[in-house]
Design a protein around this motif. Sequence first.
Motif, PDB file in Angstrom:
ATOM      1  N   CYS A  22      27.162   5.036  -3.414  1.00  0.00           N
ATOM      2  CA  CYS A  22      26.932   3.809  -4.161  1.00  0.00           C
ATOM      3  C   CYS A  22      26.338   2.705  -3.295  1.00  0.00           C
ATOM      4  O   CYS A  22      26.207   1.577  -3.743  1.00  0.00           O
ATOM      5  CB  CYS A  22      28.253   3.326  -4.773  1.00  0.00           C
ATOM      6  SG  CYS A  22      29.522   2.999  -3.547  1.00  0.00           S
ATOM      7  N   LEU A  23      25.968   2.985  -2.031  1.00  0.00           N
ATOM      8  CA  LEU A  23      25.414   1.939  -1.184  1.00  0.00           C
ATOM      9  C   LEU A  23      24.013   1.561  -1.656  1.00  0.00           C
ATOM     10  O   LEU A  23      23.244   2.421  -2.101  1.00  0.00           O
ATOM     11  CB  LEU A  23      25.336   2.421   0.266  1.00  0.00           C
ATOM     12  CG  LEU A  23      26.672   2.619   0.974  1.00  0.00           C
ATOM     13  CD1 LEU A  23      26.433   3.053   2.397  1.00  0.00           C
ATOM     14  CD2 LEU A  23      27.485   1.350   0.946  1.00  0.00           C
ATOM     15  N   ILE A  92      27.211   4.491   6.512  1.00  0.00           N
ATOM     16  CA  ILE A  92      26.961   5.055   5.192  1.00  0.00           C
ATOM     17  C   ILE A  92      28.227   5.778   4.748  1.00  0.00           C
ATOM     18  O   ILE A  92      29.124   6.062   5.558  1.00  0.00           O
ATOM     19  CB  ILE A  92      25.750   6.022   5.172  1.00  0.00           C
ATOM     20  CG1 ILE A  92      26.051   7.257   6.027  1.00  0.00           C
ATOM     21  CG2 ILE A  92      24.498   5.333   5.638  1.00  0.00           C
ATOM     22  CD1 ILE A  92      24.957   8.294   5.937  1.00  0.00           C
ATOM     23  N   SER A  93      28.298   6.084   3.472  1.00  0.00           N
ATOM     24  CA  SER A  93      29.476   6.746   2.937  1.00  0.00           C
ATOM     25  C   SER A  93      29.050   7.713   1.843  1.00  0.00           C
ATOM     26  O   SER A  93      27.918   7.657   1.343  1.00  0.00           O
ATOM     27  CB  SER A  93      30.475   5.721   2.370  1.00  0.00           C
ATOM     28  OG  SER A  93      29.880   5.001   1.299  1.00  0.00           O
ATOM     29  N   VAL A  94      29.978   8.598   1.473  1.00  0.00           N
ATOM     30  CA  VAL A  94      29.744   9.587   0.428  1.00  0.00           C
ATOM     31  C   VAL A  94      30.888   9.453  -0.572  1.00  0.00           C
ATOM     32  O   VAL A  94      32.065   9.505  -0.197  1.00  0.00           O
ATOM     33  CB  VAL A  94      29.687  11.015   1.003  1.00  0.00           C
ATOM     34  CG1 VAL A  94      29.373  12.033  -0.092  1.00  0.00           C
ATOM     35  CG2 VAL A  94      28.637  11.106   2.114  1.00  0.00           C
ATOM     36  N   ASP A  95      30.557   9.300  -1.836  1.00  0.00           N
ATOM     37  CA  ASP A  95      31.573   9.016  -2.850  1.00  0.00           C
ATOM     38  C   ASP A  95      32.611  10.124  -2.976  1.00  0.00           C
ATOM     39  O   ASP A  95      33.804   9.855  -3.126  1.00  0.00           O
ATOM     40  CB  ASP A  95      30.898   8.794  -4.216  1.00  0.00           C
ATOM     41  CG  ASP A  95      30.124   7.481  -4.262  1.00  0.00           C
ATOM     42  OD1 ASP A  95      30.399   6.624  -3.404  1.00  0.00           O
ATOM     43  OD2 ASP A  95      29.251   7.319  -5.132  1.00  0.00           O
ATOM     44  N   ALA A 102      33.670   5.204   1.403  1.00  0.00           N
ATOM     45  CA  ALA A 102      33.578   3.796   1.783  1.00  0.00           C
ATOM     46  C   ALA A 102      34.977   3.223   1.955  1.00  0.00           C
ATOM     47  O   ALA A 102      35.885   3.548   1.188  1.00  0.00           O
ATOM     48  CB  ALA A 102      32.812   3.018   0.720  1.00  0.00           C
ATOM     49  N   PRO A 103      35.183   2.370   2.963  1.00  0.00           N
ATOM     50  CA  PRO A 103      36.530   1.792   3.162  1.00  0.00           C
ATOM     51  C   PRO A 103      37.040   1.059   1.925  1.00  0.00           C
ATOM     52  O   PRO A 103      38.244   1.044   1.657  1.00  0.00           O
ATOM     53  CB  PRO A 103      36.328   0.840   4.347  1.00  0.00           C
ATOM     54  CG  PRO A 103      35.129   1.370   5.072  1.00  0.00           C
ATOM     55  CD  PRO A 103      34.247   1.953   4.008  1.00  0.00           C
ATOM     56  N   GLU A 104      36.137   0.457   1.152  1.00  0.00           N
ATOM     57  CA  GLU A 104      36.571  -0.267  -0.038  1.00  0.00           C
ATOM     58  C   GLU A 104      37.187   0.665  -1.076  1.00  0.00           C
ATOM     59  O   GLU A 104      38.037   0.248  -1.871  1.00  0.00           O
ATOM     60  CB  GLU A 104      35.395  -1.027  -0.652  1.00  0.00           C
ATOM     61  CG  GLU A 104      34.856  -2.165   0.210  1.00  0.00           C
ATOM     62  CD  GLU A 104      33.949  -1.660   1.321  1.00  0.00           C
ATOM     63  OE1 GLU A 104      33.645  -0.441   1.329  1.00  0.00           O
ATOM     64  OE2 GLU A 104      33.548  -2.463   2.184  1.00  0.00           O
ATOM     65  N   ILE A 108      42.863  -1.364  -2.711  1.00  0.00           N
ATOM     66  CA  ILE A 108      43.144  -1.727  -4.093  1.00  0.00           C
ATOM     67  C   ILE A 108      41.838  -2.180  -4.750  1.00  0.00           C
ATOM     68  O   ILE A 108      41.076  -2.938  -4.140  1.00  0.00           O
ATOM     69  CB  ILE A 108      44.190  -2.856  -4.149  1.00  0.00           C
ATOM     70  CG1 ILE A 108      45.496  -2.389  -3.493  1.00  0.00           C
ATOM     71  CG2 ILE A 108      44.448  -3.301  -5.574  1.00  0.00           C
ATOM     72  CD1 ILE A 108      46.536  -3.479  -3.379  1.00  0.00           C
ATOM     73  N   PRO A 109      41.521  -1.706  -5.949  1.00  0.00           N
ATOM     74  CA  PRO A 109      40.276  -2.154  -6.609  1.00  0.00           C
ATOM     75  C   PRO A 109      40.183  -3.680  -6.659  1.00  0.00           C
ATOM     76  O   PRO A 109      41.187  -4.375  -6.821  1.00  0.00           O
ATOM     77  CB  PRO A 109      40.393  -1.548  -8.011  1.00  0.00           C
ATOM     78  CG  PRO A 109      41.279  -0.360  -7.829  1.00  0.00           C
ATOM     79  CD  PRO A 109      42.257  -0.720  -6.752  1.00  0.00           C
ATOM     80  N   LEU A 110      38.957  -4.170  -6.510  1.00  0.00           N
ATOM     81  CA  LEU A 110      38.751  -5.617  -6.385  1.00  0.00           C
ATOM     82  C   LEU A 110      39.265  -6.372  -7.609  1.00  0.00           C
ATOM     83  O   LEU A 110      39.936  -7.405  -7.477  1.00  0.00           O
ATOM     84  CB  LEU A 110      37.267  -5.904  -6.158  1.00  0.00           C
ATOM     85  CG  LEU A 110      36.891  -7.385  -6.005  1.00  0.00           C
ATOM     86  CD1 LEU A 110      37.628  -8.002  -4.834  1.00  0.00           C
ATOM     87  CD2 LEU A 110      35.389  -7.533  -5.838  1.00  0.00           C
TER      88      LEU A 110
END
Length: 350
Positions: A22-23, A92-95, A102-104, A108-110
Amino acid sequence: MPLGLPFFNRPSGAGLSLIFGCLPVAENPQVLPFATLDSLAASPNALPATAPQPFGPSWQGLIDQPDRAAALGCFRAATLMALKRALRNRSISVDHSLSYRAPEDKLIPLKLWQRDQGRFIRDLNLPASSEKYLQRLEAGLTAGLAALAEAVEAGAVAIDGGELRLPRRKPVPKDPRLEPARQALARALGDVQFPEVLIEIDGLTRFSWLLLGRPPRSEQELVTLYAAVMGLGSDLSAAELVRMVPALAADSLGQMMLKIEVERRLRAANDAVLRFMREHRVATLWGRGLFASADMMSLEATRYLWSARLDPRRRTYAVGTYAHVLDQWGIFYDQPIVLNRRRTPASGSP
């Protein structure tokens, strides 16, 4: 030298979304080499001379060589190395990845955090601002340093070369009543063989009933069951157990070992024995039953098992397991893990 990785020749949207999740594509410097490779779908066998080179000078000579097919392979290799480095440094990250999300995504969801932030802070007993939290930490640090200064003045702790040094502790004097009590207990019990222990504990807990799902039908079935329990609890194979107990048959022993592993029967039998152990009053002298410790062991396994990895010491395929031992000396849980990959077990925690 071409790597032939399947996602390199996909359309740009599919290929980039597969790697970068999602980046935002435009904000990531790793996008350029993938976009270049995706643009070569029409001519995937050579790298154009005008293709941009976003890598370091170490790859310059390999990518600018006259052989454009080999240059394309070097470009793919450089892209793969850059992808590996970017995954490790979290740029970079992979879903769908467990290790490179991703660390996010692990927080907890924003929207949930913005809605229930106050409740989360109250549940964790934290102050509302970071300044107050730092003041709390500073107060604890000040008190700890004051206690350390008092210990240094009293001679309980020494500071040498910037390191804390504790004096060697003297052994606690032995209780003179301990050795006579140990000798009296040994005389009362006498010499006990392991089969006698199995039969006695089975008579008190009926763990064989739990393992079989019914009462045992014959003495031969009980002997096979006990041997299967020994095999599952040790490093002995079915062939070695048959040599130890001549009355056993290898095929029946193997079937019994498979039978008692299914439907959580082994766990239920272990829980019954654990409850029996904790009913003894002496167990309260060992601990309160609120804490446990764990250490990883390597268990040999077939190479076709998903979680099996090569044991570096024995050079055989194995899985790791954390055996959780209660502070009252009962094993109450074992957590299988992938070998050579650390986990956080319940060591020292209630």
